[in-house]
Write a protein that holds these residues in place. Structure first.
Motif, mmCIF file in Angstrom:
data_model
loop_
_atom_site.group_PDB
_atom_site.id
_atom_site.type_symbol
_atom_site.label_atom_id
_atom_site.label_comp_id
_atom_site.label_asym_id
_atom_site.label_seq_id
_atom_site.Cartn_x
_atom_site.Cartn_y
_atom_site.Cartn_z
ATOM 1 N N ARG A 1 0.813 -1.215 0.000
ATOM 2 C CA ARG A 1 0.000 0.000 0.000
ATOM 3 C C ARG A 1 0.845 1.263 0.000
ATOM 4 O O ARG A 1 0.355 2.344 -0.251
ATOM 5 N N GLY A 2 2.110 1.123 0.336
ATOM 6 C CA GLY A 2 2.994 2.289 0.365
ATOM 7 C C GLY A 2 3.630 2.579 -0.981
ATOM 8 O O GLY A 2 4.519 3.405 -1.084
ATOM 9 N N GLY A 3 3.165 1.895 -2.033
ATOM 10 C CA GLY A 3 3.673 2.169 -3.371
ATOM 11 C C GLY A 3 5.006 1.504 -3.668
ATOM 12 O O GLY A 3 5.636 1.804 -4.660
ATOM 13 N N ARG A 4 5.442 0.599 -2.781
ATOM 14 C CA ARG A 4 6.739 -0.033 -3.008
ATOM 15 C C ARG A 4 6.575 -1.379 -3.702
ATOM 16 O O ARG A 4 5.554 -2.046 -3.563
ATOM 17 N N ILE A 5 7.606 -1.756 -4.424
ATOM 18 C CA ILE A 5 7.651 -3.102 -4.999
ATOM 19 C C ILE A 5 8.887 -3.788 -4.437
ATOM 20 O O ILE A 5 9.985 -3.228 -4.457
ATOM 21 N N VAL A 6 8.672 -4.978 -3.879
ATOM 22 C CA VAL A 6 9.798 -5.758 -3.367
ATOM 23 C C VAL A 6 9.905 -7.002 -4.238
ATOM 24 O O VAL A 6 8.896 -7.627 -4.564
ATOM 25 N N ILE A 7 11.114 -7.343 -4.629
ATOM 26 C CA ILE A 7 11.291 -8.533 -5.469
ATOM 27 C C ILE A 7 12.154 -9.547 -4.713
ATOM 28 O O ILE A 7 13.168 -9.184 -4.109
ATOM 29 N N PHE A 8 11.708 -10.785 -4.717
ATOM 30 C CA PHE A 8 12.461 -11.875 -4.113
ATOM 31 C C PHE A 8 12.974 -12.782 -5.216
ATOM 32 O O PHE A 8 12.321 -12.979 -6.242
ATOM 33 N N GLU A 9 14.152 -13.332 -4.954
ATOM 34 C CA GLU A 9 14.786 -14.157 -5.975
ATOM 35 C C GLU A 9 14.984 -15.559 -5.395
ATOM 36 O O GLU A 9 15.301 -15.722 -4.210
ATOM 37 N N ARG A 10 14.818 -16.563 -6.229
ATOM 38 C CA ARG A 10 14.997 -17.929 -5.748
ATOM 39 C C ARG A 10 16.478 -18.214 -5.529
ATOM 40 O O ARG A 10 17.305 -17.928 -6.382
ATOM 41 N N GLU A 11 16.766 -18.757 -4.376
ATOM 42 C CA GLU A 11 18.160 -18.885 -3.998
ATOM 43 C C GLU A 11 18.838 -20.052 -4.704
ATOM 44 O O GLU A 11 19.976 -19.978 -5.114
ATOM 45 N N ASP A 12 18.085 -21.137 -4.840
ATOM 46 C CA ASP A 12 18.704 -22.358 -5.365
ATOM 47 C C ASP A 12 18.450 -22.504 -6.858
ATOM 48 O O ASP A 12 18.260 -23.581 -7.364
ATOM 49 N N LYS A 13 18.472 -21.370 -7.554
ATOM 50 C CA LYS A 13 18.209 -21.394 -8.979
ATOM 51 C C LYS A 13 19.110 -22.382 -9.705
ATOM 52 O O LYS A 13 18.685 -23.147 -10.534
ATOM 53 N N ALA A 14 20.382 -22.341 -9.362
ATOM 54 C CA ALA A 14 21.370 -23.138 -10.080
ATOM 55 C C ALA A 14 21.100 -24.621 -9.943
ATOM 56 O O ALA A 14 21.230 -25.379 -10.886
ATOM 57 N N GLU A 15 20.681 -25.019 -8.765
ATOM 58 C CA GLU A 15 20.571 -26.458 -8.530
ATOM 59 C C GLU A 15 19.171 -27.006 -8.803
ATOM 60 O O GLU A 15 18.934 -28.196 -8.657
ATOM 61 N N LYS A 16 18.257 -26.164 -9.212
ATOM 62 C CA LYS A 16 16.888 -26.650 -9.303
ATOM 63 C C LYS A 16 16.708 -27.676 -10.417
ATOM 64 O O LYS A 16 15.727 -28.400 -10.439
ATOM 65 N N ASN A 17 17.668 -27.721 -11.340
ATOM 66 C CA ASN A 17 17.520 -28.671 -12.430
ATOM 67 C C ASN A 17 17.835 -30.104 -12.020
ATOM 68 O O ASN A 17 17.289 -31.044 -12.555
ATOM 69 N N SER A 18 18.706 -30.235 -11.049
ATOM 70 C CA SER A 18 19.011 -31.594 -10.601
ATOM 71 C C SER A 18 17.851 -32.104 -9.757
ATOM 72 O O SER A 18 17.493 -31.523 -8.743
ATOM 73 N N LYS A 19 17.275 -33.179 -10.222
ATOM 74 C CA LYS A 19 15.963 -33.558 -9.705
ATOM 75 C C LYS A 19 15.980 -34.082 -8.268
ATOM 76 O O LYS A 19 15.081 -33.809 -7.486
ATOM 77 N N ASP A 20 17.005 -34.793 -7.931
ATOM 78 C CA ASP A 20 17.009 -35.391 -6.594
ATOM 79 C C ASP A 20 17.022 -34.325 -5.506
ATOM 80 O O ASP A 20 16.371 -34.440 -4.482
ATOM 81 N N LYS A 21 17.777 -33.268 -5.767
ATOM 82 C CA LYS A 21 17.858 -32.206 -4.777
ATOM 83 C C LYS A 21 16.518 -31.493 -4.634
ATOM 84 O O LYS A 21 16.133 -31.066 -3.546
ATOM 85 N N LYS A 22 15.835 -31.369 -5.755
ATOM 86 C CA LYS A 22 14.564 -30.665 -5.733
ATOM 87 C C LYS A 22 13.586 -31.361 -4.799
ATOM 88 O O LYS A 22 12.835 -30.733 -4.068
ATOM 89 N N LYS A 23 13.638 -32.654 -4.841
ATOM 90 C CA LYS A 23 12.755 -33.424 -3.963
ATOM 91 C C LYS A 23 13.097 -33.162 -2.499
ATOM 92 O O LYS A 23 12.241 -33.026 -1.652
#
Lengths: 446, 740
Positions: free
Chosen positions: A50-72
């Motif tokens: 409501r204060g007119g601000r935009i906050v952006i969050f970034e996924r931390e484990d972007k690099a590893e998200k492709n390896s499937k076992d870790k994602k689980k």
């Protein structure tokens, strides 16, 4: 194609952002979240307040998200990326009206280069922001530092640049203003990548992202005489695939689908989704039938709509009635009078659909929100809370056999000050983001 | 040496200044830097530096993209041209602003021309390939614009590769890339051989033409021309016509609009035969489209398409389709038609224009919507050259008069701008009789832009035509204009007198002859007096008494002229023109008497002001005296206000009337306020705060303002009145001369 069973989905709390212990009283008005939006990759979440601000969050484990076992193994973690002021409080001198800085909607544009672009709007003005990682480069070897003096052209030095650090910079690219006489309630980007619509209470305008000084009015429901006004536009969205289709919902509970091909002004709708009257009318039936949010499913086949008491799923090919109607908080039926008294009946709850269109989510009071399986009776109710004891245990989706479970809260104990109006679903994962007061909660299932 | 190099050193340092404007300035002069350090260092250092600095404000990047296009000589000529590619490549690839990318592509095209053929494949073609396979759509859209030159300068084996990768871009998943590919489709495909097009391109072309996105489909229409140029008519019937046909009946109005917009180009590409057999029916379909936007676009192409088809086709097929548009619901369609249809007359020639087109023009001239009429009138020169204006002049005049008084000032402005043209086309006679009046009323329009245009218009008229009634110098002050106009009036009156004298002989009734003789004498003497008064006034400008004398003489002159007219004309059979002029004069008399009243007011006001200065100006007055004086003042002010209201009631101009009424109220209020204040002050003690003095001063300034305004307005009014009456006199003189 058979929908994957949701029987084994276990929802659990993942992360929370924002200060405070989650009680309503201590929250500053301007800190209250007003919209949440995932970008197309799901790696970023933008939150407006409501204060007119935009906050952006970034996924931390972007690099590893492709390896499937870790994602689980791990639920996704997000971290703070950047924050900036999108809109400021303004004053319209001509109408003697204050224009709130509250961000009504944020939409991510599809990426064109390594920068992110997002549209944000308050009641009157839409802005296009560029957010990118800027390399701060330090310049060495200036000519004016050359103590020896410049004798020949050989001595002229071209600056050399060293990259020092990366910062996240944001800059306003375009400001689309002065096109709306009423309050903008939604913006939606077209699949053609170059246009978007903005809708206010009575009109919908079509813009080109590159041109800020002109827009085309494509829907105008303003009657010649304002006393004849019976309905307003509450939300509008483009079809995710067909660039010429868009829909808008009204306070009368109808959803209209319009085709921009047919004519330049789309007052003539192509389809109307409206439920023929069911059941009894009451003093409140008109208020609670007002649609607060509509969403297309990702394939554009289904429409999800939310009014005060229900969540409905429409098949785009069947206008007469929804394929599914879900009562969100049946237990409030007796409390409508109180809700009218404390203005809660005018709350605008958003609704959202999972990436595959099989799960539906919408919020309720007492910081509860519900996730439903579109194809079965499975559902789950979750609570956005910081109380540690409540958030630890994973919750399974269950067949909602409408039995009075022990933990169902009696309507008299519901805290109406706590409500989950805003919600967003990760574009490819079972991850939801909900806003409760000034806090952003993430829940994850596997 | 140092002196000449230090500015360059500064310029180089400014390349990285914090201020965007300074950087921009430095980039704009980057060629100077390059010249100073020589080709070798430019290649090695400067270009490298520029490649690194592509993260800047758009305006700087735009300037950089443009400057790099002219760098070929600065890096050492064509053999080193490829060294400019890296910064341009990065600009074309990642900048999100379309204008910057387009500029970079433009410069890349320039550089590509210079790169020698031997190294072309290893440099430019590689660049195109890199861009075409870029991750972001921005780089792929830029690539589309480079294929034409890359293909032209490549050998056959490279061409094959380029062909397939371009066609790949046409199928890109991002609509932006497909759009860009569709835009450059024509230029690239033109260089393919017929066989290649048939085998490889046509499927892609058809795919573009039936793309999901409207915005892609409509661009495929441009490509039609390029593709069609490779084939014979018979083949085009198979290849192109179905595509156009689909577009004409496309569900999306934007696609149909584009066909309508491009119909002339299509007709040119496809040649007369296919135009006749196919395009005419498409065009007619578009003229009848449901969407007003499409009809508007089609209506705007009537002339262009007409010139590409035969007269027979126009009359038998196109005109019947146009006729319903005359009564189209959308004013924009009608306006578009009106702006374009005049052009058909040159194609159809006189006879057929009269037969087929004139009725359309007439109908459009009577349209409710001013833009439609305006568009017809603005193209009159075309029809004038074909059939002459006489045919239309009957219906023209009411249309012009209507537009001249239109509520929208822009419409009035537009018609003013056409008046000199009309004047020259319609002739002096027509102008003097019908239009000169309009020109003069515009001079007093309430909108500033109109007055401005009107004065310009008068000047143009004076240059272009011999319009006697407009003889006055616009450089002069209002009073000087009044004076010269008065002289002109006196001159006209004398002419009238001598004309009337000629008629004396024809009058048999002695009593009437006697009366006319007297009247003529009156006219002569008053005319002389007017002239003298005008001379006098020109010697002592601004003298109110002389001004009054002049108006008085003019009023008398007017009366005597009427007398002459009354006596000279055969009352049983009055000439129409003369009768009209007489009626006009009667009306003007009222205005004249009003101006006399204004003079009266001015005099009163001046004397009141004098009284105010006299009584309140210097000496200190006792309270009793102040009350008495203030009371007297307020009474006089009241009277003044009454006179002003009376004047206002006779003024015909609503704006002026409103102004006068407002001023009257201000004066009256001021008077009342003064009265109250002085009473209060007398009842109390001394006027310490000077409230009465202030009130008096306020009243004084108010009256002075009104006086100034009325002086200015009345001069203007007077001027208009005089010109009007001069015109009337001239009219009578002319009528008499003609009758003789």
């Amino acid at each position: 194609m058979a929908a994957p069973s949701t029987d084994n989905l276990e929802w659990k709390f993942s992360q929370v952002f924002g200060e405070g212990r989650g009680s309503v009283e201590e929250v500053q008005e301007i800190d209250v979240l007003s919209c949440i939006e995932f970008d197309h990759s799901g790696d970023f979440i933008a939150v407006g307040d409501r204060g007119g601000r935009i906050v952006i969050f970034e996924r931390e484990d972007k690099a590893e998200k492709n390896s499937k076992d870790k994602k689980k193994a791990r639920s996704p973690e997000y971290k703070f990326y950047t924050e900036f002021q999108s809109h400021e409080l303004e004053f319209d001198c001509l109408k003697s009206l204050e224009i709130e800085e509250k961000i009504n909607k944020i939409k991510w544009c599809s990426r064109s280069n390594n920068a992110h672009f997002l549209l944000s709007t308050n009641d009157k003005t839409v802005k296009l922001w560029k957010v990118h990682e800027k390399k701060i480069k330090a310049v060495s070897s200036y000519n004016h530092n050359n103590k020896a003096g410049i004798k020949t052209a050989r001595d002229l030095q071209i600056p050399t640049l060293d990259t020092r650090e990366l910062v996240v910079a944001h800059s306003p690219r375009r400001v689309f203003s002065n096109a709306h006489a009423y309050h903008i309630n939604s913006i939606s980007l077209n699949s053609d990548g170059e246009t978007y619509i903005s809708s206010d209470d009575l009109r919908i305008n079509l813009w080109n992202l590159g041109i800020s000084d002109q827009s085309f009015n494509i829907v105008d429901i303003k009657p010649a005489n304002m006393e004849e006004l019976t309905e307003v536009i509450t939300s509008a969205e483009f079809h995710p695939k067909s660039c010429h289709l868009f829909m808008y919902s009204s306070s009368k509970g109808t959803i209209k689908l319009a085709d921009m091909r047919a004519s330049a002004l789309c007052d003539q709708h192509a389809k109307v989704f409206e439920e023929t009257d069911t059941g009894s009318k009451s003093f409140f039936s008109e208020i609670i039938s007002s649609i607060s949010d509509i969403k297309f499913s990702k394939d554009g086949r289904y429409i999800l709509s939310r009014d005060y008491m229900t969540l409905k799923v429409w098949d785009i090919n069947m206008e007469s009635r929804p394929v599914r109607t879900i009562q969100i908080h049946d237990n409030l039926k007796t409390k409508l009078c109180d809700l009218y008294e404390n203005d809660c009946i005018f709350d605008k709850f958003e609704c959202t659909m999972s990436h595959d269109g099989n799960l539906l989510m919408t919020g309720s009071y007492h910081n509860f929100f519900n996730i439903y399986d579109r194809n079965s009776k499975n559902e789950v109710q979750l609570e956005a809370t910081k109380v540690a004891s409540k958030i630890k245990k994973p919750t399974k989706m269950k067949g909602g056999l409408k039995k009075k479970s022990k933990d169902e809260i009696s309507p008299d104990n519901i805290e109406f000050g706590k409500k989950i109006l805003h919600a967003a679903w990760h574009p490819s994962d079972h991850l939801v983001a909900v806003g409760a007061a000034n806090n952003l909660y993430l829940f994850h299932a596997n | 040496m140092e002196d000449s190099l230090s500015p360059v050193a500064l310029l180089i340092d400014q390349l990285k200044n914090e201020d965007t404007q300074v950087r921009l300035n430095s980039i704009r002069r980057i060629s100077t830097i390059a010249k100073s350090i020589g080709p070798e260092r430019t290649r090695k250092e400067l270009i490298h530096f520029l490649t690194e600095s592509t993260d800047d404000e758009d305006e700087v990047l735009l300037a950089l993209s443009e400057e790099l296009g002219g760098f070929i000589d600065l890096v050492g000529g064509a053999e080193h041209a490829s060294s400019i590619l890296p910064p341009l490549e990065s600009l074309a690839a990642i900048v999100e602003e379309t204008t910057v990318r387009e500029k970079a592509v433009e410069s890349l095209n320039k550089v590509a021309e210079a790169i020698p053929n031997e190294s072309f494949k290893d440099t430019f073609v590689q660049l195109v390939k890199r861009l075409s396979s870029g991750d972001w759509f921005t780089s792929r859209t830029s690539a589309c614009g480079l294929y034409a030159v890359a293909y032209r300068k490549s050998s056959e084996d490279t061409r094959k590769e380029l062909r397939s990768s371009f066609l790949q871009l046409c199928k890109d998943e991002t609509p932006m890339v497909r759009r860009s590919a569709a835009s450059s489709f024509g230029n690239v495909v033109r260089q393919f051989t017929k066989e290649q097009v048939r085998e490889e391109v046509l499927p892609i072309f058809n795919q573009l033409a039936s793309d999901d996105q409207d915005s892609v489909r409509l661009l495929s229409i441009d490509a039609c021309c390029a593709v069609s140029s490779l084939f014979k008519n018979e083949e085009n019937v198979q290849i192109i016509i179905p595509v156009i046909s689909n577009c004409v009946s496309d569900k999306s109005w934007r696609v149909r609009y584009t066909v309508a917009d491009k119909i002339c180009e299509l007709a040119q590409c496809l040649g007369p035969e296919l135009t006749k057999s196919n395009l005419v029916s498409f065009f007619i379909k578009l003229l009848k489209d449901n969407e007003p936007e499409v009809r508007t676009a089609a209506a705007l192409r009537v002339q262009g398409f007409g010139s590409l088809s035969s007269t027979d086709v126009i009359i038998k097929q196109i005109l019947p389709a146009i006729k319903p548009l005359i009564t189209d619901q959308s004013q924009h369609v009608r306006a578009a038609l009106a702006s374009n249809i005049m052009g058909l007359s040159t194609i159809l020639q006189r006879e057929k224009t009269v037969e087929h087109l004139v009725e359309i023009f007439m109908a459009l001239l009577k349209d409710d919507y001013p833009d439609v009429r305006l568009n017809i009138i603005s193209k009159l020169d075309v029809i004038n050259s074909v059939v002459g204006i006489e045919l239309l002049s009957q219906s023209l005049l009411p249309a012009i008069v209507d537009l001249a008084e239109d509520r929208q000032w822009r419409v009035r402005l537009a018609i003013i701008e056409f008046i000199p043209l009309l004047g020259s086309q319609l002739g002096v006679q027509f102008f003097d009789e019908k239009l000169s009046n309009l020109c003069l009323t515009w001079l007093g329009d309430s909108v500033c832009a109109i007055r401005e245009a009107a004065t310009l218009n008068v000047r143009k008229l004076a240059e272009g035509t011999d319009v006697s009634s407009l003889e006055f110098d616009l450089g002069k002050s209002p009073e000087a204009q009044v004076i010269s106009a008065s002289k002109a009036e006196a001159h006209a009156a004398l002419q009238l007198a001598s004309e009337a004298e000629n008629m004396l002989a024809g009058i048999s009734d002695p009593a009437r002859r006697k009366a006319l003789e007297n009247a003529i004498r009156e006219v002569r003497s008053w005319a002389e007096k007017v002239e003298n008064a005008a001379d006098e006034l020109s010697r002592n400008p601004g003298d109110p008494q002389l001004q009054a004398a002049l108006s008085l003489a003019q009023i008398e002159l007017g009366k005597s002229i009427q007398e002459v007219l009354l006596r000279a004309e055969d009352q049983s059979n009055p000439d129409e023109q003369v009768a009209e002029a007489m009626a006009q004069m009667k009306m003007d008399e009222g205005a004249h008497s009003n101006s006399a009243k204004q003079n009266q007011f001015l005099e009163d006001a001046q004397s009141l002001l004098a009284v105010i200065t006299a009584t309140f100006g210097g000496a200190k007055l006792s309270p009793q005296e102040t009350i008495a004086n203030a009371k007297k003042l307020s009474d006089t002010a009241n009277q003044l206000a009454a006179t002003l209201r009376e004047i206002a009631s006779k003024v015909s101009d609503p704006v002026l009337k409103e102004k006068f009424l407002q001023s009257a109220k201000i004066i009256k209020d001021g008077g009342i306020q003064l009265k109250i204040l002085s009473a209060v002050r007398a009842a109390g003690s001394d006027d310490k705060s000077g409230t009465v003095g202030n009130a008096v001063k306020g009243l004084q300034t108010n009256i002075q303002e009104v006086v100034n305004q009325i002086q200015a307005d009345s001069l203007k009014q007077k001027f208009r009145g005089i010109v009007q009456s001069t015109m009337n006199i001239n009219r009578v003189v002319k009528a008499w001369r003609r009758n003789k």
